[in-house]
Write a protein that holds these residues in place. Structure first.
Motif, PDB file in Angstrom:
ATOM      1  N   TYR A 132       0.850  -1.188   0.000  1.00 10.77           N
ATOM      2  CA  TYR A 132       0.000   0.000   0.000  1.00 10.77           C
ATOM      3  C   TYR A 132       0.887   1.240   0.000  1.00 10.77           C
ATOM      4  CZ  TYR A 132      -4.067  -2.870   1.261  1.00 10.77           C
ATOM      5  OH  TYR A 132      -5.078  -3.794   1.280  1.00 10.77           O
ATOM      6  N   ASP A 133       0.511   2.216  -0.819  1.00  6.53           N
ATOM      7  CA  ASP A 133       1.292   3.441  -0.932  1.00  6.53           C
ATOM      8  C   ASP A 133       0.986   4.394   0.220  1.00  6.53           C
ATOM      9  OD1 ASP A 133       2.382   2.459  -3.244  1.00  6.53           O
ATOM     10  OD2 ASP A 133       0.915   3.465  -4.546  1.00  6.53           O
ATOM     11  N   ILE A 134       1.992   5.148   0.601  1.00  4.08           N
ATOM     12  CA  ILE A 134       1.846   6.109   1.690  1.00  4.08           C
ATOM     13  C   ILE A 134       0.878   7.221   1.275  1.00  4.08           C
ATOM     14  CG2 ILE A 134       3.092   7.872   3.010  1.00  4.08           C
ATOM     15  CD1 ILE A 134       5.459   5.939   3.077  1.00  4.08           C
ATOM     16  N   THR A 135       0.006   7.599   2.189  1.00  3.06           N
ATOM     17  CA  THR A 135      -0.989   8.639   1.930  1.00  3.06           C
ATOM     18  C   THR A 135      -0.611   9.927   2.660  1.00  3.06           C
ATOM     19  OG1 THR A 135      -2.332   7.796   3.760  1.00  3.06           O
ATOM     20  CG2 THR A 135      -2.823   6.961   1.555  1.00  3.06           C
ATOM     21  N   GLN A 136      -1.348  10.974   2.389  1.00  2.00           N
ATOM     22  CA  GLN A 136      -1.010  12.294   2.906  1.00  2.00           C
ATOM     23  C   GLN A 136      -1.825  12.639   4.156  1.00  2.00           C
ATOM     24  OE1 GLN A 136       1.495  14.460   1.752  1.00  2.00           O
ATOM     25  NE2 GLN A 136       2.017  12.508   0.773  1.00  2.00           N
ATOM     26  N   PRO A 137      -1.215  13.356   5.085  1.00  2.00           N
ATOM     27  CA  PRO A 137      -1.956  13.821   6.263  1.00  2.00           C
ATOM     28  C   PRO A 137      -3.087  14.767   5.870  1.00  2.00           C
ATOM     29  CG  PRO A 137       0.427  14.061   6.565  1.00  2.00           C
ATOM     30  CD  PRO A 137       0.204  13.755   5.119  1.00  2.00           C
ATOM     31  N   ASP A 138      -3.975  14.991   6.810  1.00  2.00           N
ATOM     32  CA  ASP A 138      -5.061  15.938   6.589  1.00  2.00           C
ATOM     33  C   ASP A 138      -5.091  16.935   7.752  1.00  2.00           C
ATOM     34  OD1 ASP A 138      -6.273  14.615   8.746  1.00  2.00           O
ATOM     35  OD2 ASP A 138      -7.389  13.285   7.422  1.00  2.00           O
ATOM     36  N   SER A 139      -6.180  17.603   7.954  1.00  2.00           N
ATOM     37  CA  SER A 139      -6.269  18.634   8.993  1.00  2.00           C
ATOM     38  C   SER A 139      -7.090  18.176  10.195  1.00  2.00           C
ATOM     39  CB  SER A 139      -6.890  19.913   8.409  1.00  2.00           C
ATOM     40  OG  SER A 139      -8.182  19.634   7.885  1.00  2.00           O
ATOM     41  N   SER A 140      -7.131  16.865  10.418  1.00  2.00           N
ATOM     42  CA  SER A 140      -8.030  16.335  11.448  1.00  2.00           C
ATOM     43  C   SER A 140      -7.427  16.314  12.843  1.00  2.00           C
ATOM     44  CB  SER A 140      -8.469  14.919  11.067  1.00  2.00           C
ATOM     45  OG  SER A 140      -7.343  14.070  10.928  1.00  2.00           O
ATOM     46  N   GLY A 141      -6.220  16.848  13.015  1.00  2.00           N
ATOM     47  CA  GLY A 141      -5.678  16.948  14.367  1.00  2.00           C
ATOM     48  C   GLY A 141      -4.399  16.166  14.568  1.00  2.00           C
ATOM     49  N   THR A 142      -3.669  16.549  15.598  1.00  2.00           N
ATOM     50  CA  THR A 142      -2.362  15.946  15.862  1.00  2.00           C
ATOM     51  C   THR A 142      -2.323  15.258  17.227  1.00  2.00           C
ATOM     52  OG1 THR A 142      -1.553  18.083  16.650  1.00  2.00           O
ATOM     53  CG2 THR A 142      -1.107  17.510  14.356  1.00  2.00           C
ATOM     54  N   SER A 143      -3.416  14.605  17.561  1.00  2.00           N
ATOM     55  CA  SER A 143      -3.467  13.729  18.731  1.00  2.00           C
ATOM     56  C   SER A 143      -4.708  12.876  18.576  1.00  2.00           C
ATOM     57  CB  SER A 143      -3.514  14.522  20.041  1.00  2.00           C
ATOM     58  OG  SER A 143      -4.712  15.276  20.126  1.00  2.00           O
ATOM     59  N   GLY A 144      -4.877  11.913  19.476  1.00  2.00           N
ATOM     60  CA  GLY A 144      -6.074  11.086  19.452  1.00  2.00           C
ATOM     61  C   GLY A 144      -6.290  10.427  18.112  1.00  2.00           C
ATOM     62  N   ALA A 145      -7.514  10.538  17.577  1.00  2.00           N
ATOM     63  CA  ALA A 145      -7.867   9.882  16.320  1.00  2.00           C
ATOM     64  C   ALA A 145      -7.405  10.657  15.092  1.00  2.00           C
ATOM     65  CB  ALA A 145      -9.379   9.678  16.252  1.00  2.00           C
ATOM     66  N   GLY A 146      -6.782  11.814  15.282  1.00  2.00           N
ATOM     67  CA  GLY A 146      -6.441  12.674  14.156  1.00  2.00           C
ATOM     68  C   GLY A 146      -5.403  12.100  13.225  1.00  2.00           C
ATOM     69  N   ASN A 147      -5.409  12.597  11.987  1.00  2.00           N
ATOM     70  CA  ASN A 147      -4.431  12.216  10.965  1.00  2.00           C
ATOM     71  C   ASN A 147      -3.724  13.450  10.414  1.00  2.00           C
ATOM     72  OD1 ASN A 147      -6.665   9.819  10.558  1.00  2.00           O
ATOM     73  ND2 ASN A 147      -4.578   9.138  10.208  1.00  2.00           N
ATOM     74  N   GLY A 148      -3.474  14.418  11.301  1.00  2.00           N
ATOM     75  CA  GLY A 148      -2.812  15.635  10.868  1.00  2.00           C
ATOM     76  C   GLY A 148      -1.334  15.441  10.614  1.00  2.00           C
ATOM     77  N   ALA A 149      -0.710  16.481  10.096  1.00  2.00           N
ATOM     78  CA  ALA A 149       0.698  16.428   9.704  1.00  2.00           C
ATOM     79  C   ALA A 149       1.615  16.593  10.913  1.00  2.00           C
ATOM     80  CB  ALA A 149       0.991  17.521   8.683  1.00  2.00           C
ATOM     81  N   ASP A 150       2.779  16.014  10.799  1.00  2.00           N
ATOM     82  CA  ASP A 150       3.826  16.166  11.803  1.00  2.00           C
ATOM     83  C   ASP A 150       4.430  17.569  11.664  1.00  2.00           C
ATOM     84  OD1 ASP A 150       6.020  16.029  13.460  1.00  2.00           O
ATOM     85  OD2 ASP A 150       7.059  14.470  12.317  1.00  2.00           O
ATOM     86  N   PRO A 151       4.387  18.394  12.694  1.00  2.00           N
ATOM     87  CA  PRO A 151       4.967  19.738  12.579  1.00  2.00           C
ATOM     88  C   PRO A 151       6.444  19.727  12.218  1.00  2.00           C
ATOM     89  CG  PRO A 151       3.619  19.558  14.558  1.00  2.00           C
ATOM     90  CD  PRO A 151       3.750  18.167  14.006  1.00  2.00           C
ATOM     91  N   LEU A 152       7.145  18.635  12.575  1.00  2.00           N
ATOM     92  CA  LEU A 152       8.572  18.546  12.269  1.00  2.00           C
ATOM     93  C   LEU A 152       8.844  17.949  10.898  1.00  2.00           C
ATOM     94  CD1 LEU A 152       9.844  17.246  15.735  1.00  2.00           C
ATOM     95  CD2 LEU A 152       9.719  19.605  14.906  1.00  2.00           C
ATOM     96  N   ASN A 153       7.811  17.356  10.277  1.00  2.00           N
ATOM     97  CA  ASN A 153       7.986  16.696   8.983  1.00  2.00           C
ATOM     98  C   ASN A 153       6.611  16.628   8.325  1.00  2.00           C
ATOM     99  OD1 ASN A 153       8.935  15.266   6.811  1.00  2.00           O
ATOM    100  ND2 ASN A 153       9.253  13.347   7.930  1.00  2.00           N
ATOM    101  N   PRO A 154       6.169  17.714   7.686  1.00  2.00           N
ATOM    102  CA  PRO A 154       4.775  17.860   7.253  1.00  2.00           C
ATOM    103  C   PRO A 154       4.274  16.803   6.272  1.00  2.00           C
ATOM    104  CG  PRO A 154       5.885  19.979   7.262  1.00  2.00           C
ATOM    105  CD  PRO A 154       6.951  18.943   7.476  1.00  2.00           C
ATOM    106  N   ASP A 155       5.156  16.063   5.610  1.00  2.00           N
ATOM    107  CA  ASP A 155       4.696  15.019   4.696  1.00  2.00           C
ATOM    108  C   ASP A 155       4.303  13.743   5.427  1.00  2.00           C
ATOM    109  OD1 ASP A 155       4.991  16.562   2.420  1.00  2.00           O
ATOM    110  OD2 ASP A 155       7.077  15.947   2.107  1.00  2.00           O
ATOM    111  N   SER A 156       4.600  13.657   6.719  1.00  2.00           N
ATOM    112  CA  SER A 156       4.282  12.474   7.515  1.00  2.00           C
ATOM    113  C   SER A 156       3.136  12.768   8.469  1.00  2.00           C
ATOM    114  CB  SER A 156       5.509  12.026   8.321  1.00  2.00           C
ATOM    115  OG  SER A 156       6.544  11.587   7.476  1.00  2.00           O
ATOM    116  N   TYR A 157       2.509  11.693   8.934  1.00  2.00           N
ATOM    117  CA  TYR A 157       1.488  11.838   9.965  1.00  2.00           C
ATOM    118  C   TYR A 157       2.136  12.242  11.285  1.00  2.00           C
ATOM    119  CZ  TYR A 157      -1.841   9.726   6.759  1.00  2.00           C
ATOM    120  OH  TYR A 157      -2.652   9.484   5.679  1.00  2.00           O
ATOM    121  N   TRP A 158       1.366  12.907  12.141  1.00  2.00           N
ATOM    122  CA  TRP A 158       1.911  13.452  13.391  1.00  2.00           C
ATOM    123  C   TRP A 158       2.516  12.382  14.283  1.00  2.00           C
ATOM    124  CZ3 TRP A 158       0.198  11.701  18.079  1.00  2.00           C
ATOM    125  CH2 TRP A 158      -1.043  11.049  18.122  1.00  2.00           C
TER     126      TRP A 158
END
Length: 658
Positions: free
Chosen positions: A402-428
């Motif tokens: 499976y290919d890597i997918t992109q983060p979204d704006s759903s948050g950076t904790s809990g159930a969220g799939n937001g971007a890593d502030p230190l590496n925005p192409d990765s999940y938090w």
């Protein structure tokens, strides 16, 4: 010996097997089974297939599971390989009665399993299944030391059949197993991430999965994936120890239905493994949902957590992954339900599959990044209380990526799939994400005071690589990324609290020299391997980590530092802390510090040693203000009646001042 600062939870104690240097099988207990009637008349010889070696409840056990074409009483026969003569088993070979039942109609035939108990360390064994006059071929495995360091290998989703080409999937799976065990011949466990096959009851796919002969030589610790759960073939092919097959641990709540399920646990050389059926996650399906797994994990750790130095969870559905399943609603539910409990229970490592890509998380505590400053791809991580590392394995067979997918704006904790502030192409939540469309496996090194996790390439873009051969892209340069090269490596160094941890390894009482080493990193004081002296006792020594005392009070009041040690324990084995003595020293003068009096080991004077509070250093009223550094040499002497083991205890340090 580890001096641990955490409060030990009471509960049943694991009974370890006493070990010796002999390689002869003695005292093997016979596990009698029920439910199989002897045939009234001679039957046609049974065809015996699908033989696989499985993990037992501890390092002295193995399970074996197989298929039989006939419903006959069968046995598992075991003997040290050195006792076989021209391939024949000795008359005194241990036998274990098998149990089992009829397979479901789509599988045909019958299943059998038996458990080998009473294995000795450092021994090569041969085994066969069947009955007199109708034995299978003989297979072999070896045991290693039942104490100390070891490696195990973790494999993500072989999912044989998912590419649409069974032969290519089997070839890739066979190659990963061969490559990984050629590189790691002394690995002691093969741990599954689930999805052994594409279709739950397709026996052609199961036959391809079981094709590698190494699966009869190294114990396989099975895990139920979503492609395994929809039938009974998983349960027919794998016998697992300490298994709870109650309704809440099945996705539909019904163990009698045509599905597989259940959770299980085992302890292998100071690692408590707990394996969950993550297919059961929602009560709306009829099962107990995530709450049932949380209760199971909590109960097992509360009852058995003190019997091991590490806690590793395994389940299929990755909650912190980077690819197609990262945003699945069921994984978001688990991502809310699981992490706080895992942090609270002191879990060290969680191994997952399902997403056919590789990732390792940041240290996660209570559903959030434990340390916001932890950098992506850090080679060493230091979990404080509650920090847990989550690893997702890539495809081990190459049948599907499976290919890597992109983060979204759903948050950076809990159930969220937001971007890593230190590496925005990765999940938090992910420190490392990787997908090359190349087969890999995960190697875990269990060491005295760290876990080392490596993701290793077992192939390149070249065949066998079914998904790529059938037209998928691939990004790999064999010259720079050859078979055996590392995708990622991280060392996990646990936190030892505010006290100091000591460890000593005690060998068997036997003549000869025993080496020892000191590794005091991160609070662990390792007294090494004790050496036998005068034919009646062991000795080991070392130094505590220095203690800095700083006193800037204007009152110039007296102060003192003292300490005492509890009993040294390894599972249910123990010896008294009175056998530890010390010689305190002032390493750096200041603050009026004076060293405490030496304390001899209770072995020398039948005294209490450090089992009662003893002074490390002190200062009198009117001392000068300043800073001192205190240390102490440690002197451990114990009778040679102490059993072999890796013993740990807690050194409690107390500071008093007026």
């Amino acid at each position: 010996m580890k001096l641990s600062t955490s409060t030990q939870t009471s509960g049943p104690v694991r009974r370890r097997v006493a070990t010796g240097v002999t390689a002869v099988v003695l005292g093997l207990t016979v596990a009698f089974g029920g439910g199989l009637a002897s045939p009234a008349a001679a039957a046609e010889p049974a065809t015996l297939t699908g033989i696989i070696l499985g993990v037992g409840a501890n390092e002295s056990q193995r399970t074996v599971t197989w298929y039989s074409s006939a419903d006959t009483a069968q046995q598992l026969q075991v003997a040290p390989t050195a006792e076989l003569v021209n391939g024949g088993f000795p008359a005194g070979a241990a036998t274990f009665d098998a149990i089992g039942g009829a397979n479901i109609a789509t599988s045909g035939g019958f299943n059998r399993h038996a458990t080998i108990t009473g294995l000795k360390e450092h021994t090569a064994y041969s085994y066969r299944v069947g009955t007199e006059g109708n034995w299978s071929s003989a297979y072999s495995f070896k045991t290693q030391d039942f104490e100390g360091d070891y490696d195990f290998l973790f494999y993500g989703d072989p999912q044989i059949g998912s590419s649409g080409d069974l032969a290519k999937d089997q070839a890739g799976w066979q190659d990963t197993v061969d490559v990984s065990l050629t590189a790691n011949p002394n690995a002691e466990l093969l741990v599954s991430g689930g999805d052994q096959v594409e279709s739950a009851n397709n026996e052609s796919q199961w036959n391809s999965f079981l094709a590698p002969d190494k699966l009869r030589q190294y114990p396989w610790a099975a895990t139920i994936g979503n492609h395994d759960v929809g039938g009974k073939a998983y349960e027919q092919h794998f016998s697992t120890p300490n298994t709870d097959r109650s309704g809440p641990l099945y996705s539909n709540g019904n163990p009698a239905s045509n599905t597989s399920g259940g959770d299980y646990w085992y302890i292998y050389k100071d690692v408590l493994f707990i394996d969950l059926n993550s297919n059961s996650y929602a009560t709306s399906q009829g099962g107990g949902g995530d709450a049932a797994h949380i209760k199971y994990v909590s109960d097992v750790i509360n009852q058995h957590g003190t019997e091991a130095k590490w806690k590793v969870l395994v389940y299929h559905h990755s909650i912190y992954s980077p690819a197609d399943h990262a945003k699945d609603s069921d994984n978001k539910v688990r991502r809310v339900d699981f992490p706080t409990t895992f942090s609270k229970l002191g879990v060290d490592l969680v191994l997952q599959g399902h997403d056919h890509s590789y990732s390792r998380s940041y240290l996660i505590k209570n559903g959030e990044k434990a340390n916001p400053a932890e950098q992506p791809g850090a080679a060493d991580v230091y979990p404080g209380p509650g920090g847990v590392l989550y690893v997702t394995a890539n495809s081990a067979s190459g049948s599907k990526y499976y290919d890597i997918t992109q983060p979204d704006s759903s948050g950076t904790s809990g159930a969220g799939n937001g971007a890593d502030p230190l590496n925005p192409d990765s999940y938090w939540y992910n420190s490392v994400q990787n997908q090359e469309h190349v087969r890999t496996y995960v190697k875990v090194q269990v060491r005295n005071d760290k876990l080392v996790v490596e993701n290793v390439r077992s192939g390149t873009c070249a065949a066998p690589n079914a998904a790529v051969e059938r037209g998928n892209w691939c990004n790999n340069t064999p010259a720079d990324q050859p078979v055996g090269s590392l995708v990622d490596k991280v060392s996990v160094h646990p936190y030892h609290g505010d006290s100091q941890d000591l460890q000593v390894n005690v060998p068997n009482a036997a003549p000869g020299e025993f080496g020892w080493t000191i590794d005091g990193y991160n609070g662990l004081v390792d007294l090494g391997t004790a050496e036998e002296r005068d034919g009646n006792h062991f000795e080991a020594d070392g130094k505590i980590n220095p203690i800095v005392v700083s006193d800037s009070r204007r009152s110039l009041a007296p102060w003192s530092i003292s300490a005492n040690v509890g009993d040294f324990k390894d599972a249910d084995k123990t010896f008294s802390g009175s056998y530890l003595g010390w010689t305190p020293r002032v390493l750096v003068a200041g603050a009026g510090a004076k060293a405490g009096a030496p304390v001899v080991s209770g072995f020398d004077d039948q005294g209490k040693g450090l089992s009662v509070s003893r002074g490390l250093g002190s200062a009198e009223q009117g001392h000068a203000r300043g800073t001192a550094k205190l240390g102490s040499d440690l002197d451990l002497k114990i009778p040679d009646s102490v059993e072999k083991g890796g013993y740990r205890a807690t050194l409690t340090i107390t500071a008093l001042s007026s």
